[in-house]
Design a protein around this motif. Structure first.
Motif, PDB file in Angstrom:
ATOM      1  N   ASP A 223       9.095   2.567 -40.953  1.00  0.00           N
ATOM      2  CA  ASP A 223       8.364   3.219 -39.863  1.00  0.00           C
ATOM      3  C   ASP A 223       6.874   2.887 -39.940  1.00  0.00           C
ATOM      4  O   ASP A 223       6.236   2.564 -38.927  1.00  0.00           O
ATOM      5  CB  ASP A 223       8.537   4.741 -39.923  1.00  0.00           C
ATOM      6  N   THR A 224       6.329   2.942 -41.139  1.00  0.00           N
ATOM      7  CA  THR A 224       4.913   2.642 -41.328  1.00  0.00           C
ATOM      8  C   THR A 224       4.621   1.184 -40.991  1.00  0.00           C
ATOM      9  O   THR A 224       3.624   0.876 -40.337  1.00  0.00           O
ATOM     10  CB  THR A 224       4.500   2.938 -42.783  1.00  0.00           C
ATOM     11  N   ALA A 225       5.479   0.271 -41.402  1.00  0.00           N
ATOM     12  CA  ALA A 225       5.282  -1.154 -41.114  1.00  0.00           C
ATOM     13  C   ALA A 225       5.328  -1.413 -39.617  1.00  0.00           C
ATOM     14  O   ALA A 225       4.517  -2.177 -39.084  1.00  0.00           O
ATOM     15  CB  ALA A 225       6.336  -1.980 -41.839  1.00  0.00           C
ATOM     16  N   ARG A 226       6.270  -0.777 -38.911  1.00  0.00           N
ATOM     17  CA  ARG A 226       6.342  -0.958 -37.456  1.00  0.00           C
ATOM     18  C   ARG A 226       5.085  -0.432 -36.772  1.00  0.00           C
ATOM     19  O   ARG A 226       4.548  -1.053 -35.856  1.00  0.00           O
ATOM     20  CB  ARG A 226       7.571  -0.226 -36.905  1.00  0.00           C
ATOM     21  N   GLU A 227       4.616   0.705 -37.219  1.00  0.00           N
ATOM     22  CA  GLU A 227       3.423   1.291 -36.617  1.00  0.00           C
ATOM     23  C   GLU A 227       2.192   0.421 -36.864  1.00  0.00           C
ATOM     24  O   GLU A 227       1.374   0.211 -35.971  1.00  0.00           O
ATOM     25  CB  GLU A 227       3.191   2.699 -37.199  1.00  0.00           C
ATOM     26  N   LEU A 228       2.061  -0.100 -38.078  1.00  0.00           N
ATOM     27  CA  LEU A 228       0.922  -0.969 -38.387  1.00  0.00           C
ATOM     28  C   LEU A 228       0.995  -2.293 -37.630  1.00  0.00           C
ATOM     29  O   LEU A 228      -0.032  -2.880 -37.295  1.00  0.00           O
ATOM     30  CB  LEU A 228       0.846  -1.227 -39.893  1.00  0.00           C
ATOM     31  N   ALA A 229       2.198  -2.777 -37.362  1.00  0.00           N
ATOM     32  CA  ALA A 229       2.355  -4.033 -36.627  1.00  0.00           C
ATOM     33  C   ALA A 229       1.909  -3.884 -35.178  1.00  0.00           C
ATOM     34  O   ALA A 229       1.492  -4.859 -34.553  1.00  0.00           O
ATOM     35  CB  ALA A 229       3.795  -4.498 -36.691  1.00  0.00           C
ATOM     36  N   ARG A 230       1.989  -2.680 -34.636  1.00  0.00           N
ATOM     37  CA  ARG A 230       1.587  -2.454 -33.245  1.00  0.00           C
ATOM     38  C   ARG A 230       0.070  -2.325 -33.081  1.00  0.00           C
ATOM     39  O   ARG A 230      -0.446  -2.488 -31.982  1.00  0.00           O
ATOM     40  CB  ARG A 230       2.238  -1.180 -32.704  1.00  0.00           C
ATOM     41  N   VAL A 231      -0.645  -2.039 -34.159  1.00  0.00           N
ATOM     42  CA  VAL A 231      -2.087  -1.832 -34.072  1.00  0.00           C
ATOM     43  C   VAL A 231      -2.793  -3.181 -33.971  1.00  0.00           C
ATOM     44  O   VAL A 231      -2.516  -4.104 -34.730  1.00  0.00           O
ATOM     45  CB  VAL A 231      -2.592  -1.058 -35.318  1.00  0.00           C
ATOM     46  N   GLU A 232      -3.728  -3.285 -33.019  1.00  0.00           N
ATOM     47  CA  GLU A 232      -4.485  -4.521 -32.863  1.00  0.00           C
ATOM     48  C   GLU A 232      -5.614  -4.565 -33.884  1.00  0.00           C
ATOM     49  O   GLU A 232      -6.203  -3.539 -34.228  1.00  0.00           O
ATOM     50  CB  GLU A 232      -5.084  -4.595 -31.460  1.00  0.00           C
ATOM     51  N   ALA A 233      -5.919  -5.771 -34.351  1.00  0.00           N
ATOM     52  CA  ALA A 233      -7.022  -5.946 -35.294  1.00  0.00           C
ATOM     53  C   ALA A 233      -8.343  -5.766 -34.565  1.00  0.00           C
ATOM     54  O   ALA A 233      -8.520  -6.245 -33.445  1.00  0.00           O
ATOM     55  CB  ALA A 233      -6.955  -7.337 -35.922  1.00  0.00           C
ATOM     56  N   GLU A 234      -9.262  -5.064 -35.191  1.00  0.00           N
ATOM     57  CA  GLU A 234     -10.577  -4.852 -34.602  1.00  0.00           C
ATOM     58  C   GLU A 234     -11.598  -5.656 -35.397  1.00  0.00           C
ATOM     59  O   GLU A 234     -11.580  -5.655 -36.624  1.00  0.00           O
ATOM     60  CB  GLU A 234     -10.957  -3.376 -34.674  1.00  0.00           C
ATOM     61  N   PRO A 235     -12.514  -6.331 -34.707  1.00  0.00           N
ATOM     62  CA  PRO A 235     -13.540  -7.084 -35.435  1.00  0.00           C
ATOM     63  C   PRO A 235     -14.523  -6.121 -36.104  1.00  0.00           C
ATOM     64  O   PRO A 235     -14.699  -4.983 -35.675  1.00  0.00           O
ATOM     65  CB  PRO A 235     -14.234  -7.902 -34.339  1.00  0.00           C
ATOM     66  N   LEU A 236     -15.153  -6.607 -37.167  1.00  0.00           N
ATOM     67  CA  LEU A 236     -16.139  -5.791 -37.859  1.00  0.00           C
ATOM     68  C   LEU A 236     -17.400  -5.663 -37.011  1.00  0.00           C
ATOM     69  O   LEU A 236     -17.833  -6.621 -36.362  1.00  0.00           O
ATOM     70  CB  LEU A 236     -16.507  -6.417 -39.200  1.00  0.00           C
ATOM     71  N   LEU A 237     -17.989  -4.494 -37.027  1.00  0.00           N
ATOM     72  CA  LEU A 237     -19.260  -4.272 -36.347  1.00  0.00           C
ATOM     73  C   LEU A 237     -20.376  -4.901 -37.170  1.00  0.00           C
ATOM     74  O   LEU A 237     -20.239  -5.081 -38.382  1.00  0.00           O
ATOM     75  CB  LEU A 237     -19.509  -2.775 -36.189  1.00  0.00           C
ATOM     76  N   PRO A 238     -21.503  -5.240 -36.533  1.00  0.00           N
ATOM     77  CA  PRO A 238     -22.618  -5.821 -37.293  1.00  0.00           C
ATOM     78  C   PRO A 238     -23.088  -4.911 -38.432  1.00  0.00           C
ATOM     79  O   PRO A 238     -23.425  -5.400 -39.518  1.00  0.00           O
ATOM     80  CB  PRO A 238     -23.714  -5.989 -36.243  1.00  0.00           C
ATOM     81  N   ALA A 239     -23.096  -3.609 -38.213  1.00  0.00           N
ATOM     82  CA  ALA A 239     -23.515  -2.687 -39.275  1.00  0.00           C
ATOM     83  C   ALA A 239     -22.541  -2.734 -40.444  1.00  0.00           C
ATOM     84  O   ALA A 239     -22.951  -2.651 -41.610  1.00  0.00           O
ATOM     85  CB  ALA A 239     -23.619  -1.269 -38.728  1.00  0.00           C
ATOM     86  N   GLU A 240     -21.252  -2.878 -40.157  1.00  0.00           N
ATOM     87  CA  GLU A 240     -20.258  -2.966 -41.227  1.00  0.00           C
ATOM     88  C   GLU A 240     -20.436  -4.252 -42.023  1.00  0.00           C
ATOM     89  O   GLU A 240     -20.330  -4.257 -43.249  1.00  0.00           O
ATOM     90  CB  GLU A 240     -18.851  -2.894 -40.651  1.00  0.00           C
ATOM     91  N   LYS A 241     -20.720  -5.356 -41.322  1.00  0.00           N
ATOM     92  CA  LYS A 241     -20.959  -6.628 -42.006  1.00  0.00           C
ATOM     93  C   LYS A 241     -22.185  -6.519 -42.903  1.00  0.00           C
ATOM     94  O   LYS A 241     -22.191  -7.011 -44.030  1.00  0.00           O
ATOM     95  CB  LYS A 241     -21.155  -7.756 -40.992  1.00  0.00           C
TER      96      LYS A 241
END
Length: 59
Positions: free
Chosen positions: A12-30
């Motif tokens: 269940d956790t793997a399926r849920e994580l597979a549906r989430v889109e990757a988000e780019p890092l914000l400049p502050a995070e970098k």
């Protein structure tokens, strides 16, 4: 539908994580990642210098 009191399985956790889109890092995070790495390297260098200066190995 899943029972509300059943804990999620690994599948269940793997399926849920597979549906989430990757988000780019914000400049502050970098900046925070780079600053943390630089600070870590600088502090390791300081620790090395202090240990070799005040606690030399051998006679």
């Amino acid at each position: 539908m899943d029972a509300p009191n059943r804990p999620p399985t690994d599948a269940d956790t793997a399926r849920e994580l597979a549906r989430v889109e990757a988000e780019p890092l914000l400049p502050a995070e970098k900046w925070l990642i780079g600053g943390s790495l630089a600070l870590g390297v600088a502090l390791l260098g300081l620790l090395l210098w202090v240990s070799r200066t005040y606690f030399p190995i051998g006679p």
